[in-house]
Design a protein around this motif. Structure first.
Motif, PDB file in Angstrom:
ATOM      1  N   LYS A 192      48.231  34.777  38.789  1.00 29.76           N
ATOM      2  CA  LYS A 192      47.369  35.804  38.191  1.00 29.76           C
ATOM      3  C   LYS A 192      48.172  37.079  37.898  1.00 29.76           C
ATOM      4  O   LYS A 192      49.329  37.206  38.332  1.00 29.76           O
ATOM      5  CB  LYS A 192      46.207  36.069  39.148  1.00 29.76           C
ATOM      6  N   TYR A 219      35.950  31.031  34.015  1.00 30.59           N
ATOM      7  CA  TYR A 219      35.122  31.413  35.166  1.00 30.59           C
ATOM      8  C   TYR A 219      33.624  31.289  34.884  1.00 30.59           C
ATOM      9  O   TYR A 219      32.828  32.013  35.486  1.00 30.59           O
ATOM     10  CB  TYR A 219      35.488  32.827  35.618  1.00 30.59           C
ATOM     11  N   HIS A 250      30.961  31.471  37.516  1.00 32.28           N
ATOM     12  CA  HIS A 250      30.738  32.738  38.233  1.00 32.28           C
ATOM     13  C   HIS A 250      29.962  33.761  37.392  1.00 32.28           C
ATOM     14  O   HIS A 250      29.743  34.883  37.846  1.00 32.28           O
ATOM     15  CB  HIS A 250      32.081  33.340  38.666  1.00 32.28           C
ATOM     16  N   PHE A 268      30.738  40.054  41.289  1.00 33.72           N
ATOM     17  CA  PHE A 268      32.158  40.336  41.062  1.00 33.72           C
ATOM     18  C   PHE A 268      32.649  39.872  39.692  1.00 33.72           C
ATOM     19  O   PHE A 268      33.826  40.021  39.374  1.00 33.72           O
ATOM     20  CB  PHE A 268      33.009  39.699  42.169  1.00 33.72           C
ATOM     21  N   LEU A 272      36.238  40.527  37.929  1.00 36.03           N
ATOM     22  CA  LEU A 272      37.117  39.362  37.824  1.00 36.03           C
ATOM     23  C   LEU A 272      37.666  39.221  36.402  1.00 36.03           C
ATOM     24  O   LEU A 272      38.861  39.012  36.203  1.00 36.03           O
ATOM     25  CB  LEU A 272      36.332  38.102  38.236  1.00 36.03           C
ATOM     26  N   TYR A 324      40.184  42.015  35.697  1.00 39.45           N
ATOM     27  CA  TYR A 324      41.429  41.757  36.441  1.00 39.45           C
ATOM     28  C   TYR A 324      42.251  40.649  35.768  1.00 39.45           C
ATOM     29  O   TYR A 324      43.446  40.805  35.509  1.00 39.45           O
ATOM     30  CB  TYR A 324      41.052  41.386  37.870  1.00 39.45           C
ATOM     31  N   THR A 370      40.523  31.352  49.545  1.00 43.50           N
ATOM     32  CA  THR A 370      40.292  32.279  48.419  1.00 43.50           C
ATOM     33  C   THR A 370      40.401  33.729  48.877  1.00 43.50           C
ATOM     34  O   THR A 370      41.016  34.559  48.204  1.00 43.50           O
ATOM     35  CB  THR A 370      38.885  32.027  47.818  1.00 43.50           C
ATOM     36  N   ARG A 378      48.566  32.905  49.520  1.00 42.49           N
ATOM     37  CA  ARG A 378      47.693  34.084  49.698  1.00 42.49           C
ATOM     38  C   ARG A 378      47.867  34.700  51.085  1.00 42.49           C
ATOM     39  O   ARG A 378      47.789  35.925  51.242  1.00 42.49           O
ATOM     40  CB  ARG A 378      46.243  33.693  49.463  1.00 42.49           C
ATOM     41  N   VAL A 382      40.432  39.736  48.152  1.00 44.12           N
ATOM     42  CA  VAL A 382      39.896  38.592  47.413  1.00 44.12           C
ATOM     43  C   VAL A 382      39.928  38.835  45.902  1.00 44.12           C
ATOM     44  O   VAL A 382      40.097  37.902  45.113  1.00 44.12           O
ATOM     45  CB  VAL A 382      38.467  38.224  47.906  1.00 44.12           C
ATOM     46  N   GLY A 383      39.801  40.096  45.509  1.00 42.60           N
ATOM     47  CA  GLY A 383      39.809  40.429  44.082  1.00 42.60           C
ATOM     48  C   GLY A 383      41.211  40.534  43.500  1.00 42.60           C
ATOM     49  O   GLY A 383      41.372  40.803  42.305  1.00 42.60           O
ATOM     50  N   ASN A 434      43.996  38.070  44.412  1.00 42.48           N
ATOM     51  CA  ASN A 434      44.487  37.011  45.315  1.00 42.48           C
ATOM     52  C   ASN A 434      45.612  36.153  44.730  1.00 42.48           C
ATOM     53  O   ASN A 434      45.821  35.023  45.132  1.00 42.48           O
ATOM     54  CB  ASN A 434      43.327  36.172  45.839  1.00 42.48           C
ATOM     55  N   HIS A 472      45.586  30.941  41.413  1.00 40.49           N
ATOM     56  CA  HIS A 472      44.403  30.080  41.276  1.00 40.49           C
ATOM     57  C   HIS A 472      44.865  28.624  41.282  1.00 40.49           C
ATOM     58  O   HIS A 472      45.940  28.314  40.771  1.00 40.49           O
ATOM     59  CB  HIS A 472      43.709  30.369  39.930  1.00 40.49           C
TER      60      HIS A 472
END
Ligand code: CMP
Length: 143
Positions: free
Chosen positions: A9, A49, A52, A57, A61, A64, A91, A102, A109-110, A112, A115
């Motif tokens: 990420k 995503y 989600h 969030f 997300l 980010y 996560t 991680r 968590v935001g 991390n 993926h």
């Protein structure tokens, strides 16, 4: 052979962790069959995503994950979905054990760092978002 989608990420890229993370997967013996750097746009993030959408969030997300380039890769190997998840750790980095990516490199968590697909079905869906079939390489790996 089983495949999974793994993505470093934007925070992982910005913190110079690309080589460290790829090295871990290579040393483990997983085979990289697809690799690219790209900048995700909002449409791509919403697609990746989708499950989600609407969560508290979600907007954070999306902003980010679109904030800078990511490194997208496809790994291949026996039980690679579970193996990559285990190597990433939980996560929420607060729950990720030492020795996991991680656990070693993240605290929020935001943010991390990495993926990995959570199932074979997710892997197939996610791989198709980022790679065409002819961008995935077939080759023999010498261990
Ligand atoms: P990832 O494994 O890429 O899949 C969904 C992502 O949503 C997750 O990593 C985190 O980056 C993010 N995420 C999950 N839960 C939260 C949360 N409570 N707050 C912020 N981001 C979250």
């Amino acid at each position: 052979m089983e495949r999974t989608y793994v993505m470093i990420k934007p925070d992982g890229v910005q913190r110079n962790l690309i080589g460290e993370i790829i090295t871990r997967f290579e040393r483990k013996g997983l085979k990289i069959v697809g690799l690219k750097m790209l900048q995700m746009d909002r449409a791509m993030a919403e697609k990746h995503y989708a499950e989600h959408t609407g969560k508290p969030f979600f907007e954070g997300l999306v902003s980010y994950i679109t904030s800078g380039p990511v490194v997208a890769m496809v790994l291949e190997g026996k039980d690679v979905v579970a193996t990559a998840r285990a190597m990433n750790g939980a996560t929420n980095p607060a729950n990720a054990g030492p020795g996991t990516i991680r656990g070693d490199y993240a605290i929020e968590v935001g943010r991390n760092v990495i993926h990995a697909s959570d199932s074979i079905d997710s892997a197939n869906r996610e791989i198709a978002i980022y790679f065409t079939e002819n961008e995935l390489c077939e080759y023999k790996k010498v261990l």
